[in-house]
Design an enzyme around this catalytic site. Sequence first.
Site, short mmCIF file in Angstrom:
data_model
loop_
_atom_site.label_atom_id
_atom_site.label_comp_id
_atom_site.label_asym_id
_atom_site.label_seq_id
_atom_site.Cartn_x
_atom_site.Cartn_y
_atom_site.Cartn_z
N GLY A 157 -7.35 -3.45 11.14
CA GLY A 157 -7.15 -2.80 12.42
C GLY A 157 -8.43 -2.22 12.98
N TYR A 160 6.34 -6.44 -0.94
CA TYR A 160 5.44 -6.78 0.18
C TYR A 160 5.96 -8.05 0.87
CZ TYR A 160 0.84 -7.58 2.42
OH TYR A 160 -0.19 -7.76 3.33
N GLY A 205 -2.80 1.28 12.89
CA GLY A 205 -3.57 0.92 11.69
C GLY A 205 -5.04 0.68 11.97
N1 NAP Z 1 -6.62 -7.05 3.64
C1 NAP Z 1 -6.10 -8.26 3.58
O1 NAP Z 1 -6.66 -9.20 2.99
C2 NAP Z 1 -4.79 -8.52 4.24
C3 NAP Z 1 -4.19 -9.76 4.03
C4 NAP Z 1 -2.98 -10.03 4.65
C5 NAP Z 1 -2.39 -9.08 5.47
N2 NAP Z 1 -2.98 -7.87 5.65
C6 NAP Z 1 -2.29 -6.89 6.53
O2 NAP Z 1 -3.22 -6.25 7.38
C7 NAP Z 1 -2.69 -4.99 7.77
C8 NAP Z 1 -3.77 -3.94 7.61
O3 NAP Z 1 -4.10 -3.82 6.26
P1 NAP Z 1 -5.59 -3.61 5.76
O4 NAP Z 1 -5.90 -4.66 4.77
O5 NAP Z 1 -6.46 -3.39 6.92
O6 NAP Z 1 -5.41 -2.25 4.91
P2 NAP Z 1 -6.08 -0.82 5.05
O7 NAP Z 1 -7.55 -0.93 5.08
O8 NAP Z 1 -5.45 -0.01 3.98
O9 NAP Z 1 -5.57 -0.31 6.47
C9 NAP Z 1 -4.22 0.01 6.68
C10 NAP Z 1 -4.06 0.77 7.97
O10 NAP Z 1 -2.68 1.11 8.10
C11 NAP Z 1 -2.56 2.52 8.22
N3 NAP Z 1 -1.34 3.00 7.58
C12 NAP Z 1 -0.91 2.80 6.31
N4 NAP Z 1 0.24 3.45 6.10
C13 NAP Z 1 0.54 4.07 7.27
C14 NAP Z 1 1.59 4.93 7.68
N5 NAP Z 1 2.56 5.31 6.84
N6 NAP Z 1 1.59 5.37 8.95
C15 NAP Z 1 0.62 5.03 9.81
N7 NAP Z 1 -0.41 4.23 9.47
C16 NAP Z 1 -0.45 3.78 8.23
C17 NAP Z 1 -3.79 3.08 7.50
O11 NAP Z 1 -4.04 4.40 7.90
P3 NAP Z 1 -5.06 5.35 7.08
O12 NAP Z 1 -6.44 4.99 7.53
O13 NAP Z 1 -4.65 6.71 7.47
O14 NAP Z 1 -4.87 5.05 5.60
C18 NAP Z 1 -4.83 2.09 7.98
O15 NAP Z 1 -5.24 2.38 9.29
C19 NAP Z 1 -1.47 -4.75 6.90
O16 NAP Z 1 -0.30 -5.00 7.66
C20 NAP Z 1 -1.62 -5.76 5.78
O17 NAP Z 1 -0.38 -6.14 5.25
C21 NAP Z 1 -4.16 -7.56 5.05
#
Ligand code: NAP
Length: 304
Positions: free
Chosen positions: A41, A189, A35
């Site tokens: 990530g 979720y 990610g």
């Molecule tokens: N943002 C927040 O406030 C927040 C809060 C709590 C928890 N989180 C957690 O943080 C983590 C990252 O989320 P984020 O907020 O950084 O979201 P994001 O910006 O959408 O990033 C998600 C990452 O996961 C990858 N991904 C999604 N589906 C995938 C798949 N099927 N196979 C491989 N890679 C995949 C995406 O790849 P692509 O670049 O190709 O799309 C991207 O690199 C998640 O586990 C989320 O639940 C986030």
Amino acid sequence: MGFELPDELIFMKNKKAEQKKSDASMAGKVCVITGATSGVGLEALKKLAEGKADIVMVCRNLEKAKLIKEDIQKKWPVNIDLFEADFSILSDVRRAAGEILAKYKQIHVLINSAGLHSTTKVMTREGFEMVFCVNHLASFLFTRLLMDRLKESAPARIIQVNSEGHRFNGLDINDLNWNKRFYTGLRGYGASKTAQLLTVWEVADELKGSGVTINALHPGDVRTNIGSNNGWLYRCFLHNVTWHSLKEPSISGEAIYYLAADPDMLDVSGKFFHLTIEEKPAKHALDRELGKKVYDLSMRMTGL
Ligand SMILES: NC(=O)c1ccc[n+]([C@@H]2O[C@H](COP(=O)([O-])OP(=O)(O)OC[C@H]3O[C@@H](n4cnc5c(N)ncnc54)[C@H](OP(=O)(O)O)[C@@H]3O)[C@@H](O)[C@H]2O)c1
């Protein structure tokens, strides 16, 4: 006497608290991260590069990852290796793990950040509800497949990027594919993040004495691409209503780096952190009896 928040609301205090940071070096450490092409990530990736780690990125979009790699290497001259895997396909996770194991004799850190939130129920081609698969099953499988190599490389650390969203619960081990219940994004979720947390406690027990730790964190409420796979109404709400209250995702990168690199975290395992502050998860996520069932189910569902 001051007003004390109940355990369930302590995250409100933790999100305003001052967070810890680490400037420990990661030179010579092999760090595998999923990610890392976006959001949380990606910020962790930048910190790993700054900390001179040898980085192994696992991504579903190689073209996107190549551009990020080039960008990062312009600033920090570190090794970044790319492996392709779509985490909604467990056979992809297995293949990527196999390729990494064949190439890397040491793995010191594993960070599972790949994840999504979906307002609608989507089934994967292998027959799992998508969010449960990507957020929990795939990270569970990937972790297990790399586990022996992490043990051989100890001290080593596993970090599961979890969420305060586990508090939405939604986990029913008799209906993981939502055939009997109405699916909502928050509950789907919540189910995935609850399952992941429950297995963190089990794996932490299993790893006792091995020199490998496993912890989970909520990476802050930050501006990322999460939810961008959803419909226009959701995206409109996210960008016009929620967006202003979210923080810069660099705080997530700092927190993950602290958990991954800081000497103070060397022996800490089986904990949930709000960024860098240890926090008590919701009661349902501490049910060890349920956890053992979720662990067994996860083993079976991933073919382990
Ligand atoms: N943002 C927040 O406030 C927040 C809060 C709590 C928890 N989180 C957690 O943080 C983590 C990252 O989320 P984020 O907020 O950084 O979201 P994001 O910006 O959408 O990033 C998600 C990452 O996961 C990858 N991904 C999604 N589906 C995938 C798949 N099927 N196979 C491989 N890679 C995949 C995406 O790849 P692509 O670049 O190709 O799309 C991207 O690199 C998640 O586990 C989320 O639940 C986030």
